[in-house]
Scaffold this motif. Structure first.
Motif, PDB file in Angstrom:
ATOM      1  N   SER A 181      -5.009  -5.525   4.517  1.00 55.14           N
ATOM      2  CA  SER A 181      -3.793  -6.410   4.550  1.00 55.14           C
ATOM      3  C   SER A 181      -3.720  -7.638   5.440  1.00 55.14           C
ATOM      4  O   SER A 181      -3.568  -8.778   5.122  1.00 55.14           O
ATOM      5  CB  SER A 181      -2.443  -5.653   4.731  1.00 55.14           C
ATOM      6  N   VAL A 191       0.738  -1.234   0.058  1.00 55.90           N
ATOM      7  CA  VAL A 191       0.049  -0.198  -0.116  1.00 55.90           C
ATOM      8  C   VAL A 191       0.770   1.253   0.021  1.00 55.90           C
ATOM      9  O   VAL A 191       1.799   1.357   0.783  1.00 55.90           O
ATOM     10  CB  VAL A 191      -0.983   0.098   1.383  1.00 55.90           C
ATOM     11  N   ASN A 218      -6.563   0.239   5.103  1.00 51.68           N
ATOM     12  CA  ASN A 218      -5.365  -0.323   4.484  1.00 51.68           C
ATOM     13  C   ASN A 218      -4.791  -1.421   5.276  1.00 51.68           C
ATOM     14  O   ASN A 218      -4.538  -2.655   4.865  1.00 51.68           O
ATOM     15  CB  ASN A 218      -4.422   0.523   3.888  1.00 51.68           C
ATOM     16  N   TYR A 244      -1.077   6.047   4.806  1.00 56.47           N
ATOM     17  CA  TYR A 244      -1.499   4.781   5.359  1.00 56.47           C
ATOM     18  C   TYR A 244      -2.715   4.949   6.202  1.00 56.47           C
ATOM     19  O   TYR A 244      -2.643   6.033   6.782  1.00 56.47           O
ATOM     20  CB  TYR A 244      -0.559   3.894   6.233  1.00 56.47           C
ATOM     21  N   THR A 245      -3.677   4.102   6.098  1.00 60.05           N
ATOM     22  CA  THR A 245      -4.958   4.278   6.801  1.00 60.05           C
ATOM     23  C   THR A 245      -5.287   3.071   7.501  1.00 60.05           C
ATOM     24  O   THR A 245      -4.499   2.007   7.298  1.00 60.05           O
ATOM     25  CB  THR A 245      -6.241   4.545   5.951  1.00 60.05           C
ATOM     26  N   LYS A 254       1.595   5.408   0.661  1.00 63.48           N
ATOM     27  CA  LYS A 254       1.272   6.547   1.654  1.00 63.48           C
ATOM     28  C   LYS A 254       0.378   7.338   1.007  1.00 63.48           C
ATOM     29  O   LYS A 254      -0.035   7.314  -0.089  1.00 63.48           O
ATOM     30  CB  LYS A 254       2.348   7.136   1.978  1.00 63.48           C
TER      31      LYS A 254
END
Length: 136
Positions: free
Chosen positions: A83, A71, A79, A75-76, A73
């Motif tokens: 994953s 993922v 995400n 990042y949440t 940037k």
């Protein structure tokens, strides 16, 4: 006779026989996903928490478990959740498929149901085809 003759009849019988198992597995999988989603925002709600788990997910041991974290940037929490949950949901789907395959093949063979089914005019591989289609 075609080796998969009357597979559709056996598939309908398998689906009818296993409808409670399918329902229970769907409820378990949805419940697992929902409960993890509820807790995930509490565990990784801040950016520092997310960055910490991202660093952990990029370690070689975690890459071997969960795969490459690809993922971009920023990042949440979503995400990271996607994953991590991908591998867990996949594992539970494997458990579900193995239990269905065993109950549709070995259990039928051990109880004598397979001999009764094969005594009728069906293809030799129809029970296996029906089980494979049901699992898919």
């Amino acid at each position: 006779m075609f080796s998969g003759a009357k597979t559709s009849y056996l598939l309908q019988a398998n689906l009818k026989q296993n409808r409670v198992k399918h329902l229970i597995w769907i409820i378990v999988l949805v419940g697992l996903f929902a409960s993890a989603a509820l807790k995930f925002n509490v565990l990784f709600g801040t950016n520092s928490d997310i960055n910490t788990i991202i660093q952990t997910l990029k370690l070689p041991a975690m890459i071997s478990l969960f795969g490459e974290f690809t993922v971009e940037k920023p990042y949440t929490t979503a995400n990271v959740f996607a994953s991590e949950m991908l591998i867990f949901m996949g594992m539970f789907m494997v458990f579900m498929n193995i239990s269905l395959a065993i109950s549709n093949t070995r259990t039928e063979e051990e109880t004598g149901l397979l001999e009764m089914i094969r005594s009728r005019s069906i293809g030799r591989l129809a029970p296996i085809y029906a089980t494979a289609i049901e699992i898919f």
